[in-house]
Structure formats: structure tokens, C-alpha cells
Design an enzyme around this catalytic site. Structure first.
Site, PDB file in Angstrom:
ATOM      1  N   ASN A   1      -6.573  12.611   1.710  1.00 54.84           N
ATOM      2  CA  ASN A   1      -5.688  13.322   2.640  1.00 54.84           C
ATOM      3  C   ASN A   1      -5.903  14.812   2.466  1.00 54.84           C
ATOM      4  O   ASN A   1      -5.521  15.369   1.440  1.00 54.84           O
ATOM      5  CB  ASN A   1      -4.218  12.996   2.336  1.00 54.84           C
ATOM      6  CG  ASN A   1      -3.863  11.589   2.744  1.00 54.84           C
ATOM      7  OD1 ASN A   1      -4.078  11.184   3.878  1.00 54.84           O
ATOM      8  ND2 ASN A   1      -3.335  10.818   1.799  1.00 54.84           N
TER       9      ASN A   1
ATOM     10  N   CYS B   1      -5.862  16.815  -5.679  1.00 51.20           N
ATOM     11  CA  CYS B   1      -4.433  16.523  -5.605  1.00 51.20           C
ATOM     12  C   CYS B   1      -3.635  17.813  -5.542  1.00 51.20           C
ATOM     13  O   CYS B   1      -3.777  18.695  -6.384  1.00 51.20           O
ATOM     14  CB  CYS B   1      -4.021  15.713  -6.837  1.00 51.20           C
ATOM     15  SG  CYS B   1      -2.245  15.472  -6.978  1.00 51.20           S
TER      16      CYS B   1
ATOM     17  N   CYS C   1      -0.208  10.295   0.215  1.00 53.53           N
ATOM     18  CA  CYS C   1      -0.638  10.405  -1.177  1.00 53.53           C
ATOM     19  C   CYS C   1      -1.201  11.775  -1.494  1.00 53.53           C
ATOM     20  O   CYS C   1      -2.074  12.268  -0.795  1.00 53.53           O
ATOM     21  CB  CYS C   1      -1.766   9.413  -1.456  1.00 53.53           C
ATOM     22  SG  CYS C   1      -1.167   7.842  -1.976  1.00 53.53           S
TER      23      CYS C   1
ATOM     24  N   CYS D   1       2.228  18.620 -12.350  1.00 54.74           N
ATOM     25  CA  CYS D   1       1.424  17.705 -13.160  1.00 54.74           C
ATOM     26  C   CYS D   1       0.403  18.538 -13.920  1.00 54.74           C
ATOM     27  O   CYS D   1      -0.192  19.463 -13.372  1.00 54.74           O
ATOM     28  CB  CYS D   1       0.701  16.684 -12.286  1.00 54.74           C
ATOM     29  SG  CYS D   1      -0.243  15.483 -13.258  1.00 54.74           S
TER      30      CYS D   1
ATOM     31  N   LEU E   1      -8.703   5.441 -10.190  1.00 56.94           N
ATOM     32  CA  LEU E   1     -10.056   5.457 -10.742  1.00 56.94           C
ATOM     33  C   LEU E   1     -10.886   6.571 -10.106  1.00 56.94           C
ATOM     34  O   LEU E   1     -11.383   7.456 -10.773  1.00 56.94           O
ATOM     35  CB  LEU E   1     -10.704   4.084 -10.541  1.00 56.94           C
ATOM     36  CG  LEU E   1     -11.887   3.791 -11.426  1.00 56.94           C
ATOM     37  CD1 LEU E   1     -11.492   3.817 -12.887  1.00 56.94           C
ATOM     38  CD2 LEU E   1     -12.490   2.439 -11.072  1.00 56.94           C
ATOM     39  N   ASN E   2     -11.014   6.485  -8.798  1.00 56.98           N
ATOM     40  CA  ASN E   2     -11.524   7.611  -8.006  1.00 56.98           C
ATOM     41  C   ASN E   2     -12.961   8.046  -8.246  1.00 56.98           C
ATOM     42  O   ASN E   2     -13.413   9.020  -7.646  1.00 56.98           O
ATOM     43  CB  ASN E   2     -10.618   8.849  -8.163  1.00 56.98           C
ATOM     44  CG  ASN E   2      -9.178   8.557  -7.757  1.00 56.98           C
ATOM     45  OD1 ASN E   2      -8.911   7.521  -7.132  1.00 56.98           O
ATOM     46  ND2 ASN E   2      -8.272   9.437  -8.065  1.00 56.98           N
TER      47      ASN E   2
ATOM     48  N   GLU F   1       9.559  15.960  -4.888  1.00 56.02           N
ATOM     49  CA  GLU F   1       9.622  15.202  -3.651  1.00 56.02           C
ATOM     50  C   GLU F   1       9.563  13.705  -3.934  1.00 56.02           C
ATOM     51  O   GLU F   1       8.980  13.269  -4.918  1.00 56.02           O
ATOM     52  CB  GLU F   1       8.479  15.615  -2.720  1.00 56.02           C
ATOM     53  CG  GLU F   1       8.688  17.018  -2.184  1.00 56.02           C
ATOM     54  CD  GLU F   1       7.619  17.447  -1.187  1.00 56.02           C
ATOM     55  OE1 GLU F   1       7.987  17.948  -0.121  1.00 56.02           O
ATOM     56  OE2 GLU F   1       6.427  17.283  -1.470  1.00 56.02           O
TER      57      GLU F   1
ATOM     58  N   GLY G   1       3.357  13.984 -10.461  1.00 59.28           N
ATOM     59  CA  GLY G   1       3.339  13.883 -11.913  1.00 59.28           C
ATOM     60  C   GLY G   1       2.634  12.665 -12.454  1.00 59.28           C
ATOM     61  O   GLY G   1       2.312  11.730 -11.729  1.00 59.28           O
ATOM     62  N   GLU G   2       2.376  12.703 -13.755  1.00 59.09           N
ATOM     63  CA  GLU G   2       1.724  11.597 -14.458  1.00 59.09           C
ATOM     64  C   GLU G   2       2.801  10.873 -15.269  1.00 59.09           C
ATOM     65  O   GLU G   2       3.253  11.388 -16.301  1.00 59.09           O
ATOM     66  CB  GLU G   2       0.604  12.144 -15.347  1.00 59.09           C
ATOM     67  CG  GLU G   2       0.050  11.152 -16.336  1.00 59.09           C
ATOM     68  CD  GLU G   2      -0.385   9.830 -15.721  1.00 59.09           C
ATOM     69  OE1 GLU G   2      -1.110   9.821 -14.712  1.00 59.09           O
ATOM     70  OE2 GLU G   2       0.032   8.774 -16.256  1.00 59.09           O
TER      71      GLU G   2
ATOM     72  N   CYS H   1       8.822   5.838  -3.381  1.00 61.34           N
ATOM     73  CA  CYS H   1       7.824   6.475  -4.239  1.00 61.34           C
ATOM     74  C   CYS H   1       8.501   7.617  -4.987  1.00 61.34           C
ATOM     75  O   CYS H   1       8.990   8.566  -4.385  1.00 61.34           O
ATOM     76  CB  CYS H   1       6.669   6.972  -3.358  1.00 61.34           C
ATOM     77  SG  CYS H   1       5.388   7.831  -4.265  1.00 61.34           S
TER      78      CYS H   1
ATOM     79  N   SER I   1       1.806   4.164 -11.534  1.00 62.57           N
ATOM     80  CA  SER I   1       0.440   4.596 -11.269  1.00 62.57           C
ATOM     81  C   SER I   1       0.042   5.693 -12.249  1.00 62.57           C
ATOM     82  O   SER I   1       0.756   6.676 -12.426  1.00 62.57           O
ATOM     83  CB  SER I   1       0.345   5.123  -9.829  1.00 62.57           C
ATOM     84  OG  SER I   1      -0.931   5.674  -9.595  1.00 62.57           O
TER      85      SER I   1
ATOM     86  N   CYS J   1      -6.011  17.126 -11.314  1.00 62.53           N
ATOM     87  CA  CYS J   1      -7.061  16.491 -10.515  1.00 62.53           C
ATOM     88  C   CYS J   1      -7.380  17.386  -9.316  1.00 62.53           C
ATOM     89  O   CYS J   1      -6.490  17.936  -8.688  1.00 62.53           O
ATOM     90  CB  CYS J   1      -6.628  15.101 -10.060  1.00 62.53           C
ATOM     91  SG  CYS J   1      -6.234  14.034 -11.446  1.00 62.53           S
TER      92      CYS J   1
HETATM   93  N1  SAH Z   1      -0.435  10.742 -11.582  1.00 64.69           N
HETATM   94  C1  SAH Z   1      -0.485   9.403 -11.120  1.00 64.69           C
HETATM   95  C2  SAH Z   1       0.485   9.113 -10.000  1.00 64.69           C
HETATM   96  C3  SAH Z   1       0.656  10.150  -8.954  1.00 64.69           C
HETATM   97  S1  SAH Z   1      -0.753  10.484  -7.926  1.00 64.69           S
HETATM   98  C4  SAH Z   1      -1.910   9.044 -10.698  1.00 64.69           C
HETATM   99  O1  SAH Z   1      -2.743   9.920 -10.634  1.00 64.69           O
HETATM  100  O2  SAH Z   1      -2.149   7.861 -10.481  1.00 64.69           O
HETATM  101  C5  SAH Z   1      -0.667   9.115  -6.808  1.00 64.69           C
HETATM  102  C6  SAH Z   1      -1.964   8.769  -6.132  1.00 64.69           C
HETATM  103  O3  SAH Z   1      -2.304   9.747  -5.156  1.00 64.69           O
HETATM  104  C7  SAH Z   1      -3.160   8.665  -7.059  1.00 64.69           C
HETATM  105  O4  SAH Z   1      -3.824   7.452  -6.834  1.00 64.69           O
HETATM  106  C8  SAH Z   1      -4.041   9.822  -6.628  1.00 64.69           C
HETATM  107  O5  SAH Z   1      -5.387   9.533  -6.869  1.00 64.69           O
HETATM  108  C9  SAH Z   1      -3.701   9.924  -5.164  1.00 64.69           C
HETATM  109  N2  SAH Z   1      -4.013  11.207  -4.538  1.00 64.69           N
HETATM  110  C10 SAH Z   1      -3.825  12.435  -5.061  1.00 64.69           C
HETATM  111  N3  SAH Z   1      -4.208  13.387  -4.181  1.00 64.69           N
HETATM  112  C11 SAH Z   1      -4.644  12.739  -3.069  1.00 64.69           C
HETATM  113  C12 SAH Z   1      -5.154  13.184  -1.809  1.00 64.69           C
HETATM  114  N4  SAH Z   1      -5.244  14.468  -1.501  1.00 64.69           N
HETATM  115  N5  SAH Z   1      -5.499  12.228  -0.908  1.00 64.69           N
HETATM  116  C13 SAH Z   1      -5.348  10.916  -1.189  1.00 64.69           C
HETATM  117  N6  SAH Z   1      -4.861  10.461  -2.357  1.00 64.69           N
HETATM  118  C14 SAH Z   1      -4.516  11.351  -3.295  1.00 64.69           C
HETATM  119 FE1  SF4 Z   2      -1.486  14.448 -11.626  1.00 66.16          FE
HETATM  120 FE2  SF4 Z   2      -1.913  12.073 -10.398  1.00 66.16          FE
HETATM  121 FE3  SF4 Z   2      -2.236  14.382  -9.075  1.00 66.16          FE
HETATM  122 FE4  SF4 Z   2      -3.972  13.720 -10.962  1.00 66.16          FE
HETATM  123  S1  SF4 Z   2      -3.614  12.627  -9.045  1.00 66.16           S
HETATM  124  S2  SF4 Z   2      -3.028  15.749 -10.693  1.00 66.16           S
HETATM  125  S3  SF4 Z   2      -2.641  12.743 -12.417  1.00 66.16           S
HETATM  126  S4  SF4 Z   2      -0.338  13.603  -9.900  1.00 66.16           S
END
Ligand code: SAH
Ligand code: SF4
Length: 351
Positions: free
Chosen positions: A289, A117, A332, A110, A214-215, A90, A159-160, A103, A191, A114
Site C-alpha cells: 500500500n 511501513c 495495512c 514501532c 516474512l516479506n 490508530e 507496533g510490534e 485490528c 502478527s 521496516c
Molecule cells: N509489527 C507487526 C504487526 C504490525 S504490521 C508485523 O510487522 O507483523 C502489520 C502488517 O502490515 C505486516 O504484515 C506488515 O508487513 C504489513 N505492512 C506494513 N506496511 C505495509 C504497506 N505499506 N503495505 C502493505 N502492508 C504493509
Molecule cells: Fe513495525 Fe510491523 Fe511496521 Fe515492521 S511492519 S515497522 S514491525 S509495525
């Protein structure tokens, strides 16, 4: 058949040389592919007929197959594309003031898993090829309204990107090449979840903006929500960020997904300030989200505003990222690249 969208300028030069042609032919073909968005070789009218015929023997121009486009009331457009092996990715077009940001996904799925995510919880399929990265830009152009242009590109979809380093860097070279898509380096942001060697390499080899997810403010919490932290813990990550070239003006963007009762406390905000010391940066707070099966909750509004105020008072430029396209699950972390799947069908994979 090779796809003409699978070559950087230098690579195309090699191809053209291999055909015994002059280098300027590469420039012509490259211009047709990226600037004029040619979708077939016959349309490259200033390339000699003989060369076009030869090109057609081994090359084609292939785009992504867009299966579905969803448009939000706020102008956000999400599209789902199918790749040649049936994988799905997507991409999202996000209007914000006078900007229109695309985006882009860098992988199908991925591998970093995480916990908050949706992409991470659905596992990893494979890296995207150059033409699949490029293809998202071409496909997005096809969705623009009259008078719209894409102003920014963020590698922030599925993805990363640093786990697909080589193709991502080839993609960046085309994005920022005046003969290619022609974006300024300042308009491209990658990112990452914090892959330290990749950050260092990117700093040395590219000149684009860096965003880091960072999170969390302690290794204990970050280990839990982002397993990649076990490999590259906070101290190492912050050290890499301190070393990221800033050219005197580039600021790293710190992304911080706020998870209720996990990382949204006043103590977290204070710890974050300590962690960020010495790193020119701005902070994007992203309220979690939610999605079906998720184990986290969105933070309460007052927690977000308190957190944000603490950072601002400490001098950090901080914004709370509005959840664009939430009615079409384009926000996101909600990209999942499946099709026809009912929301409720997802099980709560992961841990
Ligand atoms: N893998 C990379 C880029 C894709 S994720 C990364 O992790 O940075 C893009 C962003 O979405 C990241 O900042 C991630 O922390 C955020 N993200 C992932 N799941 C989310 C969710 N459920 N709610 C809000 N942000 C989220
Ligand atoms: Fe992969 Fe980024 Fe999602 Fe983490 S937040 S699982 S690195 S896409």
C-alpha cells in the site's frame, strides 16, 4: 488513581484481597468492567455501597480519548485515539463477510523500522499499557452498528506486539477469558515481524494464532526491507515457525507484502515454497500500500496472480488480501497515529 481496566483477573483478585474483601468481589468488579462495560464504579450495583465508596478512593474506569473516526464506503472504520501523554494510536474495524475484525495497535510507533511501513518510518514512542490495549476494544464497541459484534481481534496495527510482550499477553488473557471479553483462542491473532525469542515464548505461553510478516525470501532482501532480519535471519525464523505449536490444527499465517521488483518475482515464489517446507501455514499476499514518500511501488496485478498461483499449485492455501478501507488510509501499514497532518507533509524518513 488506578484504572480498573489495567488489571487481569488474577491481578484484580490481588487488589481486592488487599482491600480485605472476599475473592468473589473481584469476579463481580471484573464482570462489570469487561462484560458489562461499566464506565464508572457507581454503576456496579451489585457491589456493596461500602466497597464502591472504597474503590472510588483509589480506582476509576478510564477509556481512550477517541479524537477522530473515519468510515470507508466498504464499512471499514478507522479511529485515532489520544493517550494520556498525548501519543496517538490508530485502530481499525474491518468487516469481511460475516466477520468483523478489530485490528489493534500494540505500541505507539514501532522501533523495528521496516522500510515499507509508515509506522516503522515514523519511529517509536512507547509500549501501550493494558488499559490502552483494552481501551481499543471498548472504543470499537462504541462504533458498532445495530446488530454488529466484533468476531475477531488481530494484533496487527501499529507496533510490534512481541516487543510489548508482557502487556500483550495480559491483554490476550482478558480477550480469551470467558469472564472477560470472551473471544475463543482461534479468534485472536498476533502478527510479528519475526522476533524469534518472542515467538518461542508465545508458543509456550499462549494458544493464539500467529501471523509472521516474512516479506522476503532471501536474507539479502529481507535485511534491506526489514532490518530486524539482521538479528533473526530467515533460517532461525523458519526454525521457530516449525516449532510453533499447531495443536494439530493451528496454521501459521505467512504475511508477504509484495513490493514491485523487490520480492515479487517467480524466483521469489519458488524460494518461498522451499522456505515454507515443513511449516503448516497459509499465505496472505498483501500488495504494498503506497504512501507519500514511500520508496516502493505496488506490484502489478499479473505479478500478484502469478505469484499466488505458484503457491497454490504447490499446495499452499493462498489469498491476496484485499485492501480494505484504502480510501481512509486504513490499509495495512498505513497507520501512523498523527492527526491533522496533511498527507503531503510527511517527509521520507528512513532509508
Ligand atoms: N509489527 C507487526 C504487526 C504490525 S504490521 C508485523 O510487522 O507483523 C502489520 C502488517 O502490515 C505486516 O504484515 C506488515 O508487513 C504489513 N505492512 C506494513 N506496511 C505495509 C504497506 N505499506 N503495505 C502493505 N502492508 C504493509
Ligand atoms: Fe513495525 Fe510491523 Fe511496521 Fe515492521 S511492519 S515497522 S514491525 S509495525
Amino acid at each position: 488513581m488506578k484504572n480498573l481496566r489495567d488489571f487481569t483477573y488474577e491481578e484484580l483478585l490481588e487488589e481486592v484481597r488487599g482491600l480485605g474483601e472476599k475473592p468473589y468481589r473481584a469476579e463481580q468488579v471484573y464482570g462489570w468492567v469487561y462484560r458489562k462495560c461499566a464506565t464508572d464504579i457507581d454503576s456496579m450495583t451489585d457491589v456493596s455501597k461500602a466497597l464502591r465508596e472504597r474503590l472510588k478512593e483509589s480506582y476509576s474506569v478510564e477509556g481512550l480519548k477517541v479524537l477522530e473516526v473515519k468510515s470507508s464506503f466498504d464499512g471499514t472504520r478507522k479511529f485515532l485515539s489520544e493517550l494520556s501523554d498525548g501519543s496517538r494510536i490508530e485502530s481499525v474495524l474491518i468487516p469481511e463477510g460475516d466477520r468483523l475484525t478489530l485490528c489493534v495497535s500494540s505500541q505507539a510507533g514501532c522501533a523495528l523500522g521496516c522500510r515499507f511501513c509508515m509506522t516503522g518510518l515514523s519511529g517509536f514512542t512507547r509500549n501501550l499499557t493494558l488499559s490502552e490495549l483494552n481501551g481499543q476494544v471498548f472504543a470499537a464497541r462504541g462504533l458498532l452498528n445495530e446488530g454488529e459484534t466484533i468476531t475477531n481481534v488481530v494484533l496487527m496495527g501499529m507496533g510490534e506486539p512481541l516487543n510489548n510482550y508482557d502487556n500483550v499477553l495480559r491483554f490476550v488473557s482478558i480477550l480469551t477469558d470467558g469472564r472477560g471479553f470472551g473471544f475463543s483462542h482461534n479468534k485472536v491473532t498476533l502478527s510479528t515481524a519475526g522476533l524469534v525469542p518472542g515467538i518461542r515464548r508465545l508458543g509456550a505461553e499462549a494458544n493464539i494464532n500467529l501471523a509472521v510478516s516474512l516479506n522476503a525470501t532471501t536474507d539479502e532482501v529481507r535485511d534491506r526491507v526489514m532490518p530486524v532480519n539482521k538479528k533473526y535471519p530467515l533460517e532461525e525464523l523458519m526454525d521457530a515457525l516449525r516449532g510453533y505449536p499447531h495443536n494439530g490444527k493451528k496454521h501459521v499465517t505467512i504475511e508477504y507484502v509484495m513490493l514491485a521488483n523487490v520480492n515479487d518475482s517467480i524466483e521469489d515464489a519458488k524460494r518461498l515454497i522451499k522456505l515454507l517446507r515443513g511449516i503448516p501455514c497459509k499465505v496472505n499476499l498483501i500488495p504494498f500500500n503506497p504512501f507519500p514518500g514511500a520508496r516502493f511501488q505496488a506490484p502489478e496485478n499479473h505479478m500478484v496472480s502469478t505469484f499466488s498461483k505458484i503457491l497454490q499449485d504447490a499446495g499452499y492455501f493462498t489469498i491476496v488480501r484485499a485492501s480494505k478501507g484504502s480510501d481512509i488510509q486504513a490499509a495495512c501499514g498505513q497507520l501512523k497515529g498523527r492527526y491533522g497532518e496533511e498527507e503531503g507533509e510527511r517527509d521520507s524518513a528512513g532509508g
